[in-house]
Scaffold this motif. Structure first.
Motif, mmCIF file in Angstrom:
data_model
loop_
_atom_site.group_PDB
_atom_site.id
_atom_site.type_symbol
_atom_site.label_atom_id
_atom_site.label_comp_id
_atom_site.label_asym_id
_atom_site.label_seq_id
_atom_site.Cartn_x
_atom_site.Cartn_y
_atom_site.Cartn_z
ATOM 1 N N ASP A 1 0.809 -1.224 0.000
ATOM 2 C CA ASP A 1 0.000 0.000 0.000
ATOM 3 C C ASP A 1 0.843 1.275 0.000
ATOM 4 O OD1 ASP A 1 0.773 0.205 2.662
ATOM 5 O OD2 ASP A 1 -1.176 -0.375 3.483
ATOM 6 N N LYS A 2 2.157 1.144 0.193
ATOM 7 C CA LYS A 2 3.032 2.320 0.103
ATOM 8 C C LYS A 2 3.403 2.636 -1.348
ATOM 9 C CE LYS A 2 5.505 1.312 4.416
ATOM 10 N NZ LYS A 2 4.669 1.989 5.377
ATOM 11 N N GLU A 3 3.256 1.640 -2.252
ATOM 12 C CA GLU A 3 3.568 1.841 -3.680
ATOM 13 C C GLU A 3 2.377 1.326 -4.500
ATOM 14 O OE1 GLU A 3 7.869 0.976 -4.858
ATOM 15 O OE2 GLU A 3 7.720 0.003 -2.916
ATOM 16 N N PRO A 4 1.258 2.085 -4.462
ATOM 17 C CA PRO A 4 -0.010 1.537 -4.941
ATOM 18 C C PRO A 4 -0.111 1.284 -6.435
ATOM 19 C CG PRO A 4 -0.300 3.774 -4.098
ATOM 20 C CD PRO A 4 1.116 3.417 -3.862
ATOM 21 N N ASN A 5 0.768 1.841 -7.232
ATOM 22 C CA ASN A 5 0.579 1.700 -8.678
ATOM 23 C C ASN A 5 1.486 0.670 -9.317
ATOM 24 O OD1 ASN A 5 -1.492 3.646 -8.737
ATOM 25 N ND2 ASN A 5 0.089 5.214 -8.466
ATOM 26 N N LEU A 6 2.049 -0.217 -8.519
ATOM 27 C CA LEU A 6 2.872 -1.260 -9.120
ATOM 28 C C LEU A 6 2.682 -2.575 -8.390
ATOM 29 C CD1 LEU A 6 5.548 -1.770 -7.189
ATOM 30 C CD2 LEU A 6 6.291 0.366 -8.214
ATOM 31 N N LEU A 7 3.128 -3.629 -9.060
ATOM 32 C CA LEU A 7 3.135 -4.933 -8.400
ATOM 33 C C LEU A 7 4.443 -5.626 -8.720
ATOM 34 C CD1 LEU A 7 2.223 -7.643 -10.338
ATOM 35 C CD2 LEU A 7 0.199 -6.229 -10.464
ATOM 36 N N VAL A 8 4.821 -6.539 -7.829
ATOM 37 C CA VAL A 8 6.100 -7.238 -7.967
ATOM 38 C C VAL A 8 5.823 -8.729 -7.980
ATOM 39 C CG1 VAL A 8 8.290 -7.749 -6.810
ATOM 40 C CG2 VAL A 8 7.485 -5.395 -6.948
ATOM 41 N N THR A 9 6.578 -9.442 -8.805
ATOM 42 C CA THR A 9 6.424 -10.882 -8.881
ATOM 43 C C THR A 9 7.799 -11.542 -8.824
ATOM 44 O OG1 THR A 9 5.530 -12.688 -10.222
ATOM 45 C CG2 THR A 9 6.396 -10.813 -11.414
ATOM 46 N N ALA A 10 7.814 -12.818 -8.431
ATOM 47 C CA ALA A 10 9.065 -13.581 -8.391
ATOM 48 C C ALA A 10 8.729 -15.029 -8.665
ATOM 49 C CB ALA A 10 9.722 -13.450 -7.015
ATOM 50 N N LYS A 11 9.674 -15.728 -9.245
ATOM 51 C CA LYS A 11 9.428 -17.137 -9.574
ATOM 52 C C LYS A 11 10.667 -17.992 -9.341
ATOM 53 C CE LYS A 11 9.440 -20.173 -13.452
ATOM 54 N NZ LYS A 11 9.065 -21.334 -12.684
ATOM 55 N N LYS A 12 10.457 -19.107 -8.658
ATOM 56 C CA LYS A 12 11.515 -20.117 -8.513
ATOM 57 C C LYS A 12 10.845 -21.483 -8.324
ATOM 58 C CE LYS A 12 15.208 -21.613 -5.547
ATOM 59 N NZ LYS A 12 15.066 -21.946 -4.142
ATOM 60 N N GLY A 13 11.298 -22.459 -9.078
ATOM 61 C CA GLY A 13 10.699 -23.787 -8.945
ATOM 62 C C GLY A 13 9.647 -24.028 -10.000
ATOM 63 N N GLY A 14 8.802 -25.005 -9.755
ATOM 64 C CA GLY A 14 7.904 -25.520 -10.779
ATOM 65 C C GLY A 14 6.816 -24.608 -11.306
ATOM 66 N N SER A 15 6.381 -23.631 -10.521
ATOM 67 C CA SER A 15 5.185 -22.887 -10.920
ATOM 68 C C SER A 15 5.479 -21.860 -12.001
ATOM 69 C CB SER A 15 4.623 -22.155 -9.708
ATOM 70 O OG SER A 15 4.894 -22.883 -8.541
ATOM 71 N N PRO A 16 4.759 -21.909 -13.113
ATOM 72 C CA PRO A 16 5.017 -20.936 -14.180
ATOM 73 C C PRO A 16 4.453 -19.546 -13.860
ATOM 74 C CG PRO A 16 3.307 -22.489 -14.848
ATOM 75 C CD PRO A 16 3.712 -22.866 -13.463
ATOM 76 N N ILE A 17 5.064 -18.515 -14.456
ATOM 77 C CA ILE A 17 4.483 -17.165 -14.432
ATOM 78 C C ILE A 17 4.643 -16.576 -15.818
ATOM 79 C CG2 ILE A 17 4.780 -14.774 -13.679
ATOM 80 C CD1 ILE A 17 5.058 -15.558 -10.977
ATOM 81 N N ILE A 18 3.537 -16.145 -16.386
ATOM 82 C CA ILE A 18 3.639 -15.409 -17.638
ATOM 83 C C ILE A 18 3.124 -13.986 -17.397
ATOM 84 C CG2 ILE A 18 3.477 -17.483 -19.079
ATOM 85 C CD1 ILE A 18 0.574 -15.319 -19.260
ATOM 86 N N ILE A 19 3.754 -13.048 -18.109
ATOM 87 C CA ILE A 19 3.396 -11.637 -17.973
ATOM 88 C C ILE A 19 2.913 -11.150 -19.328
ATOM 89 C CG2 ILE A 19 4.338 -9.314 -17.612
ATOM 90 C CD1 ILE A 19 6.361 -10.599 -15.673
ATOM 91 N N GLY A 20 1.761 -10.509 -19.340
ATOM 92 C CA GLY A 20 1.255 -9.894 -20.556
ATOM 93 C C GLY A 20 1.253 -8.392 -20.379
ATOM 94 N N HIS A 21 1.538 -7.642 -21.443
ATOM 95 C CA HIS A 21 1.523 -6.193 -21.289
ATOM 96 C C HIS A 21 1.139 -5.517 -22.590
ATOM 97 C CE1 HIS A 21 5.493 -5.559 -23.309
ATOM 98 N NE2 HIS A 21 5.580 -6.832 -23.009
#
Ligand code: GLU
Length: 237
Positions: free
Chosen positions: A167-187
């Motif tokens: 809530d101190k940086e309301p206009n962004l989000l952060v993600t991290a990935k390690k291990g089996g779970s996939p993360i895809i980013i669309g923009h």
């Protein structure tokens, strides 16, 4: 297999997050939840055990003005630590930080004991909540969200795909990935999406990046930046 989703842009995040969660229902889950953050740092969290329809009911009963925020994270859970219940459903919050997680934190016991010794009040039985507390400790120590997430992940053993709001940086989000779970980013079109699977974001964008193990990313309306654990910028186009 659970699902994580996140959105930051100009639309009401709640609509996008619920729609994306619905597109990932086929993965299976035992509970669901979301967090919506508005531009002033106002945070709304709703979680329910059982079907996604239960979460939608809870949202229908929520004051619409609490759901207008344009940044949000969502989750369908497949419990590994703690039974399927509202209390253990994601997102989990600690101080200014709220997050969703897919994976298993193996040093759960040590982390929980250390956090409790430092005064943290843990409210769930999950491994996930501990990550939120770790990140919040670093935010309280003055780090920005991306740097706090990188620092917290150094203390984790196991697998994780996470999406984090602060809530101190309301206009962004952060993600991290390690291990089996996939993360895809669309923009594109001044918005950024994140999901465990491509079908969740296909209605919104065809510009897609797939994170590799050890990647971190910061997402905002007009920014997708992938970095390594040291904060060095990576090319993942
Ligand atoms: N280990 C976490 C939990 O039990 C995440 C489970 C998941 O991947 O859905 O809440």
């Amino acid at each position: 297999m659970c699902g994580i989703v996140a959105y930051v842009g100009h639309r009401p995040a709640c609509d996008v997050v619920v729609d994306a969660l619905r597109r990932m229902e086929y993965r299976g889950y035992d509970s669901s939840g979301l967090a919506i953050l508005d531009g002033d740092g106002g945070l709304t969290v709703r979680r329910r055990a059982g079907r996604l329809a239960n979460l939608e009911e809870a949202l229908a009963e929520t004051d619409p003005s609490a759901l207008v925020g344009t940044a949000g994270i969502g989750h369908t859970r497949w419990a590994t630590h703690g039974k399927p219940s509202e209390r253990n459903a994601h997102p989990h919050r600690a101080g200014s930080v709220v997050l969703v997680h897919n994976g298993i934190i193996e040093n759960y016991r040590e982390l929980r004991a250390a956090l409790e010794k430092r005064g943290a009040t843990i409210q769930s039985d999950t491994d996930t909540e501990l990550i939120a507390h770790l990140i919040d400790e670093f935010v309280q120590a003055g780090r920005d969200l991306l740097s706090a997430v990188r620092a917290a992940c150094r203390e984790l053993t196991g697998s994780y795909a996470i999406a984090v709001l602060c809530d101190k940086e309301p206009n962004l989000l952060v993600t991290a990935k390690k291990g089996g779970s996939p993360i895809i980013i669309g923009h594109g079109d001044k918005q950024a999406f994140l999901a465990s699977d491509i079908p969740a974001v296909l209605p919104y964008t065809r510009e897609i990046i797939s994170l590799k193990d050890g990647d971190f990313a910061v997402l905002a309306e007009d920014l997708v930046q992938v970095v390594d654990i040291e904060g060095r910028i990576l090319d993942r186009e």
